[in-house]
Write an enzyme that holds these catalytic residues in place. Structure first.
Site, PDB file in Angstrom:
ATOM      1  N   GLY A   1      19.045  60.077  43.141  1.00 31.22           N
ATOM      2  CA  GLY A   1      19.283  60.704  44.435  1.00 31.22           C
ATOM      3  C   GLY A   1      19.744  62.135  44.270  1.00 31.22           C
ATOM      4  O   GLY A   1      20.105  62.561  43.167  1.00 31.22           O
TER       5      GLY A   1
ATOM      6  N   GLU B   1      10.323  55.509  35.836  1.00 35.81           N
ATOM      7  CA  GLU B   1       9.271  55.057  36.745  1.00 35.81           C
ATOM      8  C   GLU B   1       8.133  56.054  36.912  1.00 35.81           C
ATOM      9  O   GLU B   1       7.065  55.704  37.419  1.00 35.81           O
ATOM     10  CB  GLU B   1       9.875  54.724  38.122  1.00 35.81           C
ATOM     11  CG  GLU B   1      10.385  55.903  38.921  1.00 35.81           C
ATOM     12  CD  GLU B   1      11.821  56.296  38.607  1.00 35.81           C
ATOM     13  OE1 GLU B   1      12.439  56.974  39.452  1.00 35.81           O
ATOM     14  OE2 GLU B   1      12.309  55.942  37.515  1.00 35.81           O
TER      15      GLU B   1
ATOM     16  N   GLY C   1      -9.371  48.828  63.628  1.00 34.04           N
ATOM     17  CA  GLY C   1     -10.573  49.057  62.837  1.00 34.04           C
ATOM     18  C   GLY C   1     -10.259  49.443  61.412  1.00 34.04           C
ATOM     19  O   GLY C   1     -11.156  49.624  60.591  1.00 34.04           O
ATOM     20  N   GLY C   2      -8.963  49.553  61.102  1.00 32.79           N
ATOM     21  CA  GLY C   2      -8.553  49.883  59.746  1.00 32.79           C
ATOM     22  C   GLY C   2      -8.279  48.641  58.923  1.00 32.79           C
ATOM     23  O   GLY C   2      -8.325  47.507  59.411  1.00 32.79           O
ATOM     24  N   VAL C   3      -7.987  48.850  57.657  1.00 32.61           N
ATOM     25  CA  VAL C   3      -7.746  47.751  56.726  1.00 32.61           C
ATOM     26  C   VAL C   3      -6.522  46.935  57.128  1.00 32.61           C
ATOM     27  O   VAL C   3      -6.554  45.696  57.146  1.00 32.61           O
ATOM     28  CB  VAL C   3      -7.563  48.299  55.294  1.00 32.61           C
ATOM     29  CG1 VAL C   3      -7.184  47.174  54.333  1.00 32.61           C
ATOM     30  CG2 VAL C   3      -8.827  48.989  54.821  1.00 32.61           C
ATOM     31  N   ASP C   4      -5.437  47.606  57.485  1.00 37.52           N
ATOM     32  CA  ASP C   4      -4.162  46.929  57.714  1.00 37.52           C
ATOM     33  C   ASP C   4      -4.234  45.944  58.875  1.00 37.52           C
ATOM     34  O   ASP C   4      -3.882  44.773  58.732  1.00 37.52           O
ATOM     35  CB  ASP C   4      -3.060  47.953  57.969  1.00 37.52           C
ATOM     36  CG  ASP C   4      -3.013  49.034  56.904  1.00 37.52           C
ATOM     37  OD1 ASP C   4      -3.435  48.752  55.771  1.00 37.52           O
ATOM     38  OD2 ASP C   4      -2.581  50.151  57.210  1.00 37.52           O
TER      39      ASP C   4
ATOM     40  N   THR D   1      -6.838  44.732  60.312  1.00 39.08           N
ATOM     41  CA  THR D   1      -7.880  43.728  60.092  1.00 39.08           C
ATOM     42  C   THR D   1      -7.377  42.604  59.198  1.00 39.08           C
ATOM     43  O   THR D   1      -7.606  41.418  59.477  1.00 39.08           O
ATOM     44  CB  THR D   1      -9.130  44.378  59.471  1.00 39.08           C
ATOM     45  OG1 THR D   1      -9.615  45.394  60.355  1.00 39.08           O
ATOM     46  CG2 THR D   1     -10.217  43.350  59.231  1.00 39.08           C
TER      47      THR D   1
END
Length: 534
Positions: free
Chosen positions: A60, A182, A236-239, A241
């Protein structure tokens, strides 16, 4: 998704504001280990109820010397030690451990930022089988440094400047890294995290999308009553749908999908999406034409957050009306609304300073997170809210959503409203942007680049420039092209197109789209920018 039902030990990340915090979450999940990120100043009860096997304290921008700097709650250390919980501090998290457990942190004589070489010291448990004296390159970002260790701790790594780079208190199960393992700039960082989780902590790797699907279906069945009906907002997007397909699998025909044409869609999006829903996904979808409703409310609005709030409110009004119509038809009103909210949506819509999260800032409100009105009558079901985009695509594949649909680039919930800078109703901006965007995306597909790019789109800028077209002076609009690569949308880099490709696209746009005489490219990464312009 109930974290307690996941067939994996939970790794909990306490967020203290680092730009890399959520990258830790992704890296750990890539090891088939379930990880969650919560506010670093969360009360102890919120931490203990999740029953984590490991807690990671993120980096942070703060200093432990500053009054009111964020910290883990009182009693955290005693709880961790008495319950056998392993704790790893990264950067600021390491300094918190040292200070809170009785050591000393001071302002560093030499600050360390960027790539730095460290050397493995004695008893290098967290570095696995690395020999004493072995060196590795890591990514540093700190101004303070450890001056004195708490009782029972030892130094296991130092930087080339002699700064403490890694510590451990084995008996207390506390470990710390001054650098960021990371990030890709620490080439051996993932191996260090892997060794720490599996060899030191004994974590069980059981995080699989098949388990996520089964668990989420059970959660949906347990949430939605046996006679309740549910509305799903399909964009109409992936999420949305994948969310709809998942809920349909859980409750069948009690799911009622609605696709809203708000006038902010891409070129021929309504026709293309509706055909896919009916032909490939076999979902029952009602299309609502709400173009006038949305654009009339957006007229004259230029501030991005206001646009998002208006769009969110109008969506809910439409869903409420749709629910009322269903009530007349079914004899009972739907009680739930399904949305394809993802983890990055939730993260970026966190409350601003002054609400208890002093170390995090609102980036922007997502229409399905920060834009929802408080008086919404429908209760939310968000089955994907703990998943990243690539994980949603994995889930969609298991649910047999067509691959071509899963590979679609993300599209923002507010649609083209956040790609037209300023008033979306002025200067024929939406029609111009649709044409430009269609040329850009089709050119990317024709070049075989679509699957290499996370997201590509055009932006309509609120400026005009002088040009020469047809031997005449023009004073026309400027559009920007943006294409980025990413794994999960949390960080992104701009895509390096060949010059010939950009030359061809710019020429096509200026020759084909009336009202445009200049094309520019956005070459900014995230951070410092977001992917969308608004």
């Amino acid at each position: 998704m109930d974290p307690k039902a996941v067939k994996s030990d939970l790794v909990l990340i306490l967020d203290y504001g680092s730009q890399y915090t959520h990258l830790i979450t992704r890296r750990i999940r890539s090891l088939s280990v379930f990880s969650l990120c919560i506010n670093g100043t969360s009360p102890l009860k919120a931490i203990t109820e999740l029953n984590p096997r490991v807690v990671i304290l993120s980096g942070g921008p703060h200093s432990v010397h500053i009054p009111d700097s964020p910290s883990f709650p009182d009693g955290f250390t005693e709880w961790a030690e008495s319950n056998g919980v392993f704790v790893l501090g990264i950067c600021y998290g390491l300094q918190l451990i040292v200070q809170k457990l009785g050591g000393e942190v001071r302002v560093g004589e030499k600050q360390e930022y960027g790539r730095m070489e460290i050397e493995v010291g004695n008893n290098s448990g967290i570095f696995g089988n690395r020999s004493v004296g072995d060196k590795q390159v890591v990514w540093m970002s700190h101004g303070d440094e450890v001056a004195r260790l708490p009782e029972g701790f030892e130094i296991v790594g130092k930087s080339q400047q002699g700064t403490v780079a890694a510590v451990q208190g084995r008996d207390r199960r506390f470990y710390g890294l001054q650098y960021h393992p990371e990030v890709t700039h620490s080439p051996e960082g993932m191996e260090t995290l892997r060794y720490f989780l599996f060899d030191i902590c004994g974590i069980a790797a059981g995080w699989k999308m098949e388990d996520v699907m089964e668990e989420e279906i059970e959660v949906i069945k347990g949430t939605v009553g046996p006679e309740d009906h549910v509305i799903c907002a399909l964009s109409g997007g992936v999420d949305s749908t994948v969310a709809a397909t998942l809920v349909h699998k859980a409750i069948g025909d009690r799911l009622h999908c609605v696709f809203v044409d708000n006038g902010l869609l891409r070129y021929k999006e309504r026709e293309r999406v509706m055909e896919t829903f009916e032909r490939d996904l076999h979902l029952p979808v009602t299309c609502v034409d709400a173009i006038e409703q949305f654009l009339s409310k957006l007229k004259g609005v230029e501030e991005p957050e206001m646009k998002r709030k208006i769009i969110g409110k109008e969506f809910i009004c439409i869903f409420d009306a749709f629910a009322h119509d269903l009530e007349q038809k079914l004899g009972r009103k739907p009680a739930y609304l399904v949305q394809g909210t993802l983890y990055p949506d939730v993260i970026e819509s966190c409350p601003p300073p002054g609400t208890g999260r002093t170390h995090s800032h609102t980036i922007k409100s997502h229409h399905n997170v920060g834009g929802l009105p408080k008086d919404m009558k429908l209760k939310l079901i968000e089955p994907l809210k703990l998943l990243f985009k690539d994980e949603v695509r994995q889930l969609g594949k298991i649910l047999n959503v067509p691959e071509g649909f899963l590979k679609r680039h993300p599209f923002p919930g507010p649609g083209l409203a956040v790609r037209v800078l300023g008033d979306v109703t002025k200067n024929n901006a939406l029609d111009i942007l649709r044409e430009v965007d269609e040329i850009f995306i089709q050119s990317i597909k024709d070049a075989g680049l679509y699957d290499r790019i996370w997201q590509a789109f055009a932006v309509f800028l609120p400026v005009r420039s002088v040009g020469v077209q047809g031997d005449q002076r023009t004073h026309s609009h400027v559009v920007a092209l943006r294409a980025v690569t990413s794994q999960d949308g949390m960080t992104a880099d701009w895509y390096y197109f060949e010059h010939k490709f950009l030359d061809d696209v710019a020429r096509k746009i200026c020759n084909s789209v009336r009202g445009v005489n200049r094309v520019v490219q956005d070459i900014t990464s995230k951070p410092p920018s977001t992917i969308e312009w608004e």
